[in-house]
Design a protein around this motif. Structure first.
Motif, PDB file in Angstrom:
ATOM      1  N   GLU A  21       0.551  -1.360  -0.085  1.00 39.08           N
ATOM      2  CA  GLU A  21       0.017   0.110   0.203  1.00 39.08           C
ATOM      3  C   GLU A  21       1.022   1.527   0.142  1.00 39.08           C
ATOM      4  O   GLU A  21       0.341   2.344  -0.622  1.00 39.08           O
ATOM      5  N   PHE A  22       1.798   1.057   0.630  1.00 40.14           N
ATOM      6  CA  PHE A  22       2.601   2.199   0.689  1.00 40.14           C
ATOM      7  C   PHE A  22       4.196   2.528  -0.057  1.00 40.14           C
ATOM      8  O   PHE A  22       4.919   3.078   0.140  1.00 40.14           O
ATOM      9  N   VAL A  52       9.515   3.784   3.025  1.00 34.81           N
ATOM     10  CA  VAL A  52       8.387   3.312   3.075  1.00 34.81           C
ATOM     11  C   VAL A  52       7.848   3.633   4.582  1.00 34.81           C
ATOM     12  O   VAL A  52       6.681   4.209   4.685  1.00 34.81           O
ATOM     13  N   ALA A  53       8.551   3.562   5.481  1.00 42.51           N
ATOM     14  CA  ALA A  53       8.115   3.816   7.146  1.00 42.51           C
ATOM     15  C   ALA A  53       7.829   5.228   7.079  1.00 42.51           C
ATOM     16  O   ALA A  53       6.773   5.520   7.853  1.00 42.51           O
ATOM     17  N   LYS A  54       8.479   6.214   6.448  1.00 44.53           N
ATOM     18  CA  LYS A  54       8.067   7.532   6.440  1.00 44.53           C
ATOM     19  C   LYS A  54       6.755   7.739   6.140  1.00 44.53           C
ATOM     20  O   LYS A  54       6.052   8.677   6.567  1.00 44.53           O
ATOM     21  N   LYS A  55       6.519   7.230   5.046  1.00 42.69           N
ATOM     22  CA  LYS A  55       5.032   7.303   4.373  1.00 42.69           C
ATOM     23  C   LYS A  55       4.035   6.763   5.337  1.00 42.69           C
ATOM     24  O   LYS A  55       2.829   7.438   5.483  1.00 42.69           O
ATOM     25  N   VAL A  56       4.340   5.560   5.851  1.00 44.86           N
ATOM     26  CA  VAL A  56       3.315   4.883   6.838  1.00 44.86           C
ATOM     27  C   VAL A  56       3.169   5.924   8.091  1.00 44.86           C
ATOM     28  O   VAL A  56       1.997   6.113   8.454  1.00 44.86           O
ATOM     29  N   GLN A  57       4.098   6.415   8.572  1.00 36.78           N
ATOM     30  CA  GLN A  57       4.198   7.336   9.708  1.00 36.78           C
ATOM     31  C   GLN A  57       3.513   8.645   9.270  1.00 36.78           C
ATOM     32  O   GLN A  57       2.443   9.023  10.360  1.00 36.78           O
ATOM     33  N   ASP A  58       3.723   9.077   8.239  1.00 36.28           N
ATOM     34  CA  ASP A  58       3.064  10.443   7.844  1.00 36.28           C
ATOM     35  C   ASP A  58       1.399  10.238   7.810  1.00 36.28           C
ATOM     36  O   ASP A  58       0.594  10.971   8.277  1.00 36.28           O
ATOM     37  N   GLN A  59       0.754   8.917   7.330  1.00 35.64           N
ATOM     38  CA  GLN A  59      -0.322   8.680   7.294  1.00 35.64           C
ATOM     39  C   GLN A  59      -1.048   8.087   8.629  1.00 35.64           C
ATOM     40  O   GLN A  59      -2.090   8.605   9.098  1.00 35.64           O
ATOM     41  N   GLN A  60      -0.500   7.461   9.213  1.00 39.32           N
ATOM     42  CA  GLN A  60      -1.020   6.555  10.708  1.00 39.32           C
ATOM     43  C   GLN A  60      -0.357   7.266  11.944  1.00 39.32           C
ATOM     44  O   GLN A  60      -0.862   6.665  12.917  1.00 39.32           O
ATOM     45  N   GLY A  61       0.962   7.928  11.699  1.00 39.58           N
ATOM     46  CA  GLY A  61       1.367   8.328  13.109  1.00 39.58           C
ATOM     47  C   GLY A  61       2.176   7.160  13.567  1.00 39.58           C
ATOM     48  O   GLY A  61       2.327   5.950  13.178  1.00 39.58           O
ATOM     49  N   TRP A  62       2.872   7.238  14.960  1.00 37.42           N
ATOM     50  CA  TRP A  62       3.352   6.274  15.375  1.00 37.42           C
ATOM     51  C   TRP A  62       2.675   4.967  15.898  1.00 37.42           C
ATOM     52  O   TRP A  62       3.119   3.966  16.154  1.00 37.42           O
ATOM     53  N   LYS A  63       1.165   5.090  15.754  1.00 38.66           N
ATOM     54  CA  LYS A  63       0.338   4.112  16.480  1.00 38.66           C
ATOM     55  C   LYS A  63       0.565   3.008  15.284  1.00 38.66           C
ATOM     56  O   LYS A  63       0.048   1.828  15.707  1.00 38.66           O
ATOM     57  N   ALA A  64       1.271   3.223  14.116  1.00 42.75           N
ATOM     58  CA  ALA A  64       1.679   1.906  13.057  1.00 42.75           C
ATOM     59  C   ALA A  64       2.283   1.008  13.857  1.00 42.75           C
ATOM     60  O   ALA A  64       2.426  -0.195  13.356  1.00 42.75           O
ATOM     61  N   TRP A  65       3.175   1.258  14.774  1.00 45.84           N
ATOM     62  CA  TRP A  65       3.930   0.438  15.576  1.00 45.84           C
ATOM     63  C   TRP A  65       3.549   0.433  16.937  1.00 45.84           C
ATOM     64  O   TRP A  65       4.421   1.301  18.025  1.00 45.84           O
ATOM     65  N   PRO A  66       2.188   0.193  17.413  1.00 46.52           N
ATOM     66  CA  PRO A  66       1.838   0.354  18.728  1.00 46.52           C
ATOM     67  C   PRO A  66       2.687   0.023  19.813  1.00 46.52           C
ATOM     68  O   PRO A  66       2.957   0.672  20.879  1.00 46.52           O
ATOM     69  N   ALA A  67       3.260  -1.300  20.163  1.00 52.07           N
ATOM     70  CA  ALA A  67       4.087  -1.708  21.050  1.00 52.07           C
ATOM     71  C   ALA A  67       5.137  -0.802  21.429  1.00 52.07           C
ATOM     72  O   ALA A  67       5.627  -0.574  22.352  1.00 52.07           O
ATOM     73  N   CYS A  68       5.872  -0.946  20.376  1.00 48.37           N
ATOM     74  CA  CYS A  68       7.293  -0.582  20.356  1.00 48.37           C
ATOM     75  C   CYS A  68       7.371   1.151  20.291  1.00 48.37           C
ATOM     76  O   CYS A  68       7.978   1.746  21.436  1.00 48.37           O
TER      77      CYS A  68
END
Length: 133
Positions: free
Chosen positions: A89-90, A110-126
């Motif tokens: 998707e990203f 790719v992670a920057k795009k994910v973080q831009d759309q979803q924020g840090w909650k894309a990696w909830p536990a860590c």
């Protein structure tokens, strides 16, 4: 006889309460003492910079013990543990079919795009463990 230990009057107690309340209300505004701003709380999350490689290294260390080639068969791959659907998707498939096959810098892109759309909650536990949210 006026002395240091005389019984407080109702007026004196009221004035002391008003003075204390005024000081408490003014403190966050920087009116009390010489402080300009209240210091940040040590428990307040500190948002890291997505532009710093160290940010992604810290996250990868938590997600995959820093193994950017991670593919343990749990459905998540790469250093930042992407799902196949998120990777696709990203735009990750422009680099490699799966995150663990892409370079560290490609995974971070790719992670920057994910973080831009979803924020840090894309990696909830860590990100919670790291205090980023």
């Amino acid at each position: 006889m006026a002395g240091r230990h005389r019984k407080p009057t109702p007026t004196g107690r009221r004035a002391a309460r008003i003075g204390a309340l005024t000081a408490m209300a003014a403190a966050p505004l920087g009116f009390v003492g010489t402080a300009v701003a209240a210091p940040s709380s040590p428990s307040a999350p500190s948002a890291p910079s997505v532009e710093q490689t160290d940010t992604w290294d810290q996250l990868a260390h938590c997600e995959s013990t820093g193994n950017w080639d991670a593919d343990t068969g749990n459905g998540f791959t790469g250093g930042l543990q992407f799902t196949p659907s998120t990777w696709e998707e990203f735009g990750g498939t422009q680099y490699a079919a799966s995150a663990h096959q892409a370079s560290k810098s490609q995974q971070i892109a790719v992670a920057k795009k994910v973080q831009d759309q979803q924020g840090w909650k894309a990696w909830p536990a860590c990100t919670k463990k790291l205090g980023w949210r």
